[in-house]
Design an enzyme around this catalytic site. Structure first.
Site, mmCIF file in Angstrom:
data_model
loop_
_atom_site.group_PDB
_atom_site.id
_atom_site.type_symbol
_atom_site.label_atom_id
_atom_site.label_comp_id
_atom_site.label_asym_id
_atom_site.label_seq_id
_atom_site.Cartn_x
_atom_site.Cartn_y
_atom_site.Cartn_z
ATOM 1 N N ASP A 1 112.468 37.764 85.308
ATOM 2 C CA ASP A 1 112.481 38.213 86.699
ATOM 3 C C ASP A 1 113.504 37.438 87.523
ATOM 4 O O ASP A 1 113.749 37.763 88.675
ATOM 5 C CB ASP A 1 111.085 38.046 87.320
ATOM 6 C CG ASP A 1 110.519 39.393 87.751
ATOM 7 O OD1 ASP A 1 111.160 40.420 87.445
ATOM 8 O OD2 ASP A 1 109.455 39.406 88.384
ATOM 9 N N ASP B 1 102.756 33.238 78.374
ATOM 10 C CA ASP B 1 103.484 32.613 79.470
ATOM 11 C C ASP B 1 104.681 31.898 78.866
ATOM 12 O O ASP B 1 104.665 31.526 77.697
ATOM 13 C CB ASP B 1 102.578 31.618 80.206
ATOM 14 C CG ASP B 1 101.728 32.318 81.263
ATOM 15 O OD1 ASP B 1 101.971 33.516 81.482
ATOM 16 O OD2 ASP B 1 100.836 31.679 81.827
ATOM 17 N N ASP C 1 105.806 29.144 78.624
ATOM 18 C CA ASP C 1 105.706 27.842 77.958
ATOM 19 C C ASP C 1 104.691 27.851 76.814
ATOM 20 O O ASP C 1 104.470 26.826 76.191
ATOM 21 C CB ASP C 1 105.296 26.774 78.975
ATOM 22 C CG ASP C 1 103.949 27.093 79.611
ATOM 23 O OD1 ASP C 1 103.791 28.243 80.070
ATOM 24 O OD2 ASP C 1 103.068 26.228 79.644
ATOM 25 N N ASP D 1 95.095 38.677 86.281
ATOM 26 C CA ASP D 1 94.555 38.754 84.928
ATOM 27 C C ASP D 1 93.053 39.057 84.921
ATOM 28 O O ASP D 1 92.609 40.013 84.279
ATOM 29 C CB ASP D 1 94.859 37.458 84.159
ATOM 30 C CG ASP D 1 94.804 36.218 85.044
ATOM 31 O OD1 ASP D 1 94.095 36.271 86.069
ATOM 32 O OD2 ASP D 1 95.453 35.224 84.699
#
Lengths: 280, 736
Positions: free
Chosen positions: B170, B217, B219, B314
């Site tokens: 993004d 995600d 990481d 979520d």
């Protein structure tokens, strides 16, 4: 006495180095029980373990009809070695004839009582073609063909296969043979050749391969096996592990030769191997 | 027969409920109440030490009865206030206690049965395995954080034609595009950036078509076995919409780091991921946590994609799954490792966002109302939401003792002994349950630290989220920063002020004890102990606010691997790694080797050998430190695979951790608390000193004016004391 033949179909791949260092590693696992036998006229095996280059050897003994045990030597590190012997006057032409005619020369020589006290013989074989090479191959329980991880070595694989097929035909029992990669390193070529060799189905690879390591030629310069000259080196570790593997393979029951198991005497190789097994 | 047995059971259960209800509501005097409490505690101890299958539920029952009894008594016999001040303060405290009681009940319900779901095997026929899209959304994380995530995703064991990895950038950064190109993953950007992460995922959803979607995600580095362990459930259960796996963090979060307890104490997330989610799973109420989860595309499309009307998109998404009757599942096997937030500020920011989002859900899609949910699901989601409302109650508990100590307000009209007789069983039984059922996931007294750290900061956002649910702004949690070190004054300040008030409270308590309220020493002592506990909690928060310096850019993991080190001279040495990171390694080593030398390191994993170029950094005490230098993408991928890819990479993470011992926890935290206060004093000596003096002066003046008429007896008492002491001294002098 069991025997391991170290062979190669290309010079300079480290055959003699492998024989000496593997022999030393085996000797450390079974003190005094390993015999290095140099069948290669270049007579360099002894130098790897610190013996003088100009000594008499099994060639001269064979010509003169002397028993091989008379030329048996012990290195400073207590490794038994039968050198091939330095070239001497008056030996030249007779050698070929003797080796070619006496088909059991090697077997008879090694059968001498003083030599039979050893548990394992490591045979450094001469370059092909040679009658002594044929004798060594047919006598040895295990054959290890040394390859480098390069194109030239890879190209000898078909020849290695046919040589080993002939050996299998000449033997009564099983004919176990392995390839051992020497001087493997991090280069793309080395890894690719290793992968290619590992992928071919006929000949199994000894695990682990021997890594390229300056410690090995340095050890040769010091005339000591690498496991003693440079014990923390990777090559030393590789030879130790190949030795452990070889002991297990020698101890493995070979189905085609049940006679071996029924000799009744305590088999130190099996004992070491089973102790090794148990220690896992 | 069956019917008979069942009806007998129902009758017995009804009798038990009636009996327990009688136990809860029967008023007792101090003596009998103490006796009852003692007997129940002894019984509970026996039950705990026997440790049979239903020990957990039994202890929970004891706890609920003791707490209910306390709350019943509080409501029925302790609210009889003299003044408006007393009433306001007293009702606030009661409200906070009722909230805590409600959360206790909800928690007990949520963990009534903790489901231990096992992986479902995949069919042998690979043709039946579904196609999978792996989404890795990123916005502003540095490339070095995202690289290993992408490289690991590419090496998940799955048929190559059924696994597609997408990098959803993004931030539309050229470096990310180049990286994606170099490792051949699909690079997705969008023109406008509405709805942050949810919008990013929804955009990718439209232009991909795998049957399953995995979200990591940026990481979260997956193990190679991630899909093979998880996908089986989607084939077994056709109504399964989402499967969540734990979030595991391999670096210390700020609390662990600043308190020096990394890997010695379960971190804040562990209770949720190792215990509560499995409890949710039993009620079919597992909720989606945004990462390390698999979603069935058809279901996600049916609910209109990832929700965009909550900060915790979520959880709201999975709630919508549940409303349509789809199942969700939780598999408690750590199959990915991620980065915890690096600074306390970021840690708080992230939790505030969760809290805000979960409170928004109460308004946007309240789990108590609406179609499609079972009672279990409603209560589990409700607990997940209201749990984050602890801000105000915590503050009330922190300031509670001051009502009496400073203002002299009687906020609980009961004799101190009576209060203790009711309160102690309530507290002790709750602790007994926690130390039995949660002892591996949250150590005693640590909950207090985790919640107090956030209480001040969570308060306003949660209230705003409740009042104006559409007001929130999504803030990306910063990862991969380096904590600068030092005392974070900005965060500590509110706690410092709370601390000063409590210190003033303690000072006043001592004065009250000696000078004014010696006839009511029970009340004073009770409030003194309470204030001391508040100080203990607040000091621990100050200790957390002392950011210890973080030296490494990459986090080292202890890892023993056979390795080869080749020097420039061509010597190869056999060695072993001691620890390993994406940036370097340390090896078992005894040879001399100068720093700055170029070397090659081979990591041996099974029969694989991964060669990596490196430089020596230094050596000491039998170890050699290396920094990797100029890794190719392939080598980096090998390194990631070695470090993070093993299926069992995180399985025994908590091994070697000392077991939970409440007293040891208390000791550790007390030490930390003292350290925190000392640091705060050093960091803000003037503020601390000035405020302390001011607070004391104000409090003393207040007291003097408030209790002036009591000074007379106090002076008399003091002079009587003086007379007594001087007489003693005189008689002692006369003796020989």
């Amino acid at each position: 006495m069991k025997s391991i033949a170290i062979a190669s179909l290309k010079g300079g791949v480290g055959k003699t180095t492998t024989a000496a260092n593997l022999g030393a590693a085996l000797a450390r696992r079974q003190r005094g029980g390993v015999l290095l036998v140099d069948l290669d006229p270049r007579n360099q095996l002894g130098m790897h373990v610190g013996l003088a280059a100009d000594c008499a050897g099994l060639a001269e003994a064979s010509v003169r009809g002397v028993r091989w045990e008379r030329v048996l030597q012990r290195s400073l590190d207590d490794i038994s070695c039968l050198p091939f012997g330095a070239p001497r006057d008056g030996l030249g032409g007779e050698l070929d004839a003797i080796f070619a005619c006496r088909a059991t020369l090697l077997a008879d020589g090694l059968a001498e009582p003083a030599l039979q006290t050893h548990h394992v013989a490591v045979l450094d074989t001469p370059p092909w073609p040679s009658p002594l090479l044929d004798q060594a191959l047919s006598l040895a329980d295990i054959v290890i063909v040394v390859l480098m991880a390069d194109a030239a070595s890879f190209a000898t694989l078909p020849a290695v296969r046919s040589l080993l097929r002939r050996r299998a035909a000449s033997r009564a029992g099983d004919a176990r043979a392995w390839l051992l990669m020497n001087c493997v390193d991090s280069t793309r070529l080395s890894r690719d050749v290793q992968a290619l060799v590992a992928a071919q189905p006929e000949l199994p690879l000894v695990e682990p391969a021997i890594h390229r390591d300056t410690g090995v030629p340095e050890a040769f310069a010091l005339q000591r096996p690498v496991i003693l000259a440079s014990p923390t080196s990777q090559a030393a570790d590789d030879f130790e592990r190949v030795a452990a593997w070889a002991i297990e393979e020698l101890a493995a029951e070979s189905p085609a030769r049940p006679a071996q198991a029924s000799r009744g005497e305590a088999n130190p190789i099996t004992d070491v191997a089973s102790a090794h097994e148990a220690s896992r | 027969m069956k019917w008979l047995a069942l009806s007998v059971r129902i009758v017995l259960a009804a009798l038990a409920v009636v009996f327990l209800a009688v136990v809860v509501v029967t008023p007792l005097d101090v003596g009998p109440q103490l006796l009852l409490g003692g007997a129940a505690f002894a019984l509970a101890l026996v039950v705990r030490n026997r440790n049979f299958a239903s020990t957990g539920p039994l202890l929970t029952m004891f706890s609920i009865v003791a707490s209910s009894r306390y709350i019943w008594w509080r409501v029925s016999s302790t609210i009889d206030f003299d003044s408006t001040t007393d009433r306001i303060l007293g009702l606030s405290l009661l409200g906070a206690e009722l909230y805590a009681f409600a959360v206790l009940l909800l928690g007990a319900f949520q963990t009534l049965y903790v489901l231990q779901r096992k992986p479902a095997p995949l069919p042998a026929d690979r043709a039946a395995w579904p196609t999978v899209d792996v989404f890795i959304p990123t916005y502003n994380e540095p490339l070095e954080v995202v690289r290993p995530t992408v490289l690991a995703a590419l090496r998940i064991d799955w048929p190559a034609d059924k696994l597609r990895v997408h990098l959803l950038d993004d931030g539309s950064r050229p470096a990310f595009r180049d990286f994606a190109g170099s490792v051949k993953v699909n690079y997705i950007i969008r023109a406008e950036h509405k709805h942050a992460k949810a919008g990013n995922l929804n955009h990718a959803l439209k232009i991909t078509d795998g049957e399953l979607i995995v979200i990591f995600d940026s990481d979260h580095i997956a193990t190679r076995s991630f899909l093979q362990l998880t996908v089986g459930w989607f084939l077994r259960d056709r109504r399964l919409g989402m499967l969540q796996t734990p979030h595991h963090f391999y670096n210390p979060d700020p609390i662990e780091r600043n308190l020096g307890q990394f890997r010695r104490v379960p971190n804040e997330g562990e209770l949720f991921y190792s215990y509560l989610q499995s409890g949710n799973d039993f009620w079919n109420a597992t909720f989606f946590c945004g990462s390390c989860a698999i979603i069935r595309r058809s279901v996600l499309e049916e609910v209109g994609g990832i929700a965009t009307d909550s900060l915790t998109e979520d959880a709201l998404t999975s709630l919508r799954f549940q409303r349509l009757g789809y199942r969700t599942a939780y598999l408690n096997v750590r199959q990915a490792g991620g980065l915890a937030t690096d600074t306390l500020a970021a840690h708080i920011g992230q939790r505030v966002r969760w809290a805000q989002g979960m409170c928004q859900i109460l308004r946007v899609s309240n789990p108590l109302v609406g179609r499609g949910l079972s009672i279990g699901q409603r209560l589990c989601y409700l607990n997940a939401s209201v749990h984050f409302l602890y801000g105000l109650p915590r503050l009330i508990f922190l300031l509670g003792p001051l009502a009496y100590l400073i203002f002299g307000a009687h906020i609980c009209t009961a004799a101190p002994a009576m209060l203790l007789a009711y309160l102690l069983p309530h507290l002790v039984h709750a602790m007994l349950v926690d130390t039995h059922t949660r002892r591996r996931f949250r150590y005693a007294f640590w909950n207090n630290v985790y919640e107090t750290v956030l209480a001040v900061y969570i308060l306003v956002p949660t209230l705003i989220a409740l009042l104006r649910p559409r007001a929130g702004v999504f803030k990306v949690t910063d990862k991969g920063q380096i904590a600068e070190g030092g005392f974070d004054r900005r965060i500590a300040r509110p706690y410092l002020i709370l601390l000063l008030f409590n210190v003033a409270g303690v000072a006043l308590a001592l004065m009250r004890l000696i000078l004014w309220d010696y006839y009511d020493s029970g009340t004073v002592l009770l409030n003194l102990a309470w204030a001391l506990f508040s100080i203990f909690s607040l000091g621990a928060v100050l200790a957390v606010a002392c950011e210890s310096r973080q030296l490494r850019r990459t986090h080292r993991l202890p890892m023993k691997l056979a390795a080869i080190l080749r020097t420039e001279s061509g010597h190869a040495y056999r060695t072993q790694t001691r620890d390993l990171s994406l940036g370097g390694a340390s090896l078992q080593w005894s040879e001399p080797l100068p720093a700055g030398e170029k070397v090659e390191l081979a990591l041996q994993v099974g029969s694989d050998e991964h060669w990596l170029p490196a430089r020596t950094v230094g050596s000491d005490e039998g170890r050699l430190r290396l920094a990797f230098d100029g890794l190719s993408v392939g080598q980096e991928s090998d390194l990631v695979h070695t470090l993070f890819g093993r299926p069992d990479a995180w399985i025994d993470w908590e091994q070697g951790r000392p077991a939970d011992r409440p007293l040891a926890s208390l000791r550790t935290l007390t030490g930390q608390s003292v350290r925190g206060m000392r640091t705060a004093l050093k960091a803000e000596p003037r503020v601390m000193g000035g405020a302390l003096a001011a607070a004391l002066a104000v409090a003393v003046c207040f007291l003097l004016s408030h209790t002036g008429w009591r000074l007379q007896p106090a002076f008399e008492r003091a002079s009587a004391l003086g007379v007594m002491v001087s007489e003693r001294l005189r008689s002692a002098a006369d003796m020989p």
